[in-house]
Design an enzyme around this catalytic site. Structure first.
Site, PDB file in Angstrom:
ATOM      1  N   HIS A  43       0.843  -1.199   0.000  1.00  0.00           N
ATOM      2  CA  HIS A  43       0.000   0.000   0.000  1.00  0.00           C
ATOM      3  C   HIS A  43       0.878   1.248   0.000  1.00  0.00           C
ATOM      4  O   HIS A  43       2.101   1.173   0.123  1.00  0.00           O
ATOM      5  CB  HIS A  43      -1.001  -0.012   1.155  1.00  0.00           C
ATOM      6  CG  HIS A  43      -0.393   0.010   2.524  1.00  0.00           C
ATOM      7  ND1 HIS A  43       0.309   1.084   3.012  1.00  0.00           N
ATOM      8  CD2 HIS A  43      -0.396  -0.910   3.521  1.00  0.00           C
ATOM      9  CE1 HIS A  43       0.706   0.839   4.240  1.00  0.00           C
ATOM     10  NE2 HIS A  43       0.304  -0.372   4.573  1.00  0.00           N
ATOM     11  N   ASP A  48      -5.396   4.910   9.435  1.00  0.00           N
ATOM     12  CA  ASP A  48      -5.739   4.349  10.738  1.00  0.00           C
ATOM     13  C   ASP A  48      -6.937   3.421  10.603  1.00  0.00           C
ATOM     14  O   ASP A  48      -7.782   3.608   9.710  1.00  0.00           O
ATOM     15  CB  ASP A  48      -6.084   5.466  11.722  1.00  0.00           C
ATOM     16  CG  ASP A  48      -4.889   6.353  12.035  1.00  0.00           C
ATOM     17  OD1 ASP A  48      -3.758   5.859  11.949  1.00  0.00           O
ATOM     18  OD2 ASP A  48      -5.105   7.537  12.368  1.00  0.00           O
TER      19      ASP A  48
END
EC number: 5.4.99.25
Length: 314
Positions: A43, A48
């Site tokens: 990625h 979060d």
């Protein structure tokens, strides 16, 4: 005897995943990698678990260019809970302080203006940055606070959306390395009431179109559809990928004749008429403009290869 590891596909491209809330970026990455049966995946900047939104996932050779997305601008929509400060600066943490919300709209406008433009930001202890080889959040979970240097960031746009009671909604367009949780916490302190993130959505990374985002549910539905139709899942999944060179699509293109490209593939810099005077370039080959990698303009004006696509080597 251990079983041989199953080899995945050599699939290359970038999937714009709409990450769901409650899932870590790494877990999302592994799910996409399995769905695509890809050899390699990575990625381009973690979200979060609380956050949703655009998480570009690079597959195959596209992983070589993920750093360019890490360095790109981002756009977020955030909702802050006013009057409460948490140890993580978001709703996943513990409330450490509560204060009344007593500022005016004029005070809010002035506070927001102080976060626009080039500013300094001290990263949260609950971040993946490292101190002496250890991630900051590992110290934080042990109750240890370590020194962090303020970092230069740029907030290109900070748009006020709404303020209703103890909720404040903003849209933020910012440079790499910006922590929205930290902006929220710092804003709450400036307003004298404290604040933490209760909703965070990444709207955009670089110039990727938001309409190209897909969810894990959509990917699983396509996988089931492929099984029902008795076709290879790749027929339905692969068209969702952005090109492998999309992370560097904004760099100037240098197109090489095949014979010249051969030298570049061997790691040799080449002289190219009409090349930019400096900076990074996207290197393509032949009339088909086949992407072969990225390069730097050397001091002597030659194009020097920096990252090359191995699968295109002859």
């Amino acid at each position: 005897m251990s079983r041989p590891r199953r080899r995945g596909r050599d699939i290359h491209g970038v999937l714009l995943l709409d990450k769901p809330q409650g899932l870590s970026s790494n877990d999302a990455l592994q799910k996409v990698k399995r769905l695509y049966n890809a050899n390699r995946a990575g990625h381009t900047g973690a979200l979060d678990p609380l956050a949703t939104g655009m998480l570009p996932i690079c597959l195959g050779e596209a992983t070589k260019f993920s750093q360019f997305l890490l360095d790109s601008d981002k756009r977020y929509r955030v909702i802050a809970r006013l009057g409460q400060r948490t140890d993580t600066s978001d709703a996943d943490g513990q409330i450490v302080q509560e204060r009344p919300v007593s500022f005016t709209q004029a005070q809010l406008d002035a506070a927001l203006d102080s976060f626009r433009g080039d500013i300094k930001q001290v990263p949260s202890m609950y971040s993946a940055l490292k101190y002496q080889g250890k991630k900051l959040y590992e110290y934080a979970r042990q109750g240890i606070e370590v020194p962090r240097e303020a970092r230069s960031i740029t907030v290109y746009e900070l748009q006020f959306i709404r303020w209703e009671g103890d909720e404040l909604e903003l849209e933020i367009h910012c440079s790499k390395g910006t922590y929205i949780r930290t902006i929220t916490d710092d804003l709450g302190e400036l307003l004298g009431c404290g604040a933490h993130v209760i909703y965070l959505r990444r709207l955009q990374v670089a110039t990727y179109p938001t309409e190209r985002m897909v969810t894990l549910e959509q990917l699983n539905e396509l996988l089931e559809q492929a099984h029902r139709q008795e076709i290879a899942p790749a027929e339905l999944l692969d068209p969702l990928l952005m090109p492998m060179d999309s992370p560097v699509e904004n760099y100037p293109e240098v197109n090489l004749l095949p014979v010249v490209a051969g030298y570049v593939k061997q790691g040799q810099p080449v002289q190219v008429a009409g090349a930019p005077a400096s900076g990074m370039v996207r290197i393509t080959e032949g009339e088909e403009r086949k992407f072969i990698g990225v390069g730097d303009i050397a001091d002597d004006g030659r194009v020097a290869p920096r990252r090359l696509v191995v699968e295109y080597f002859d």
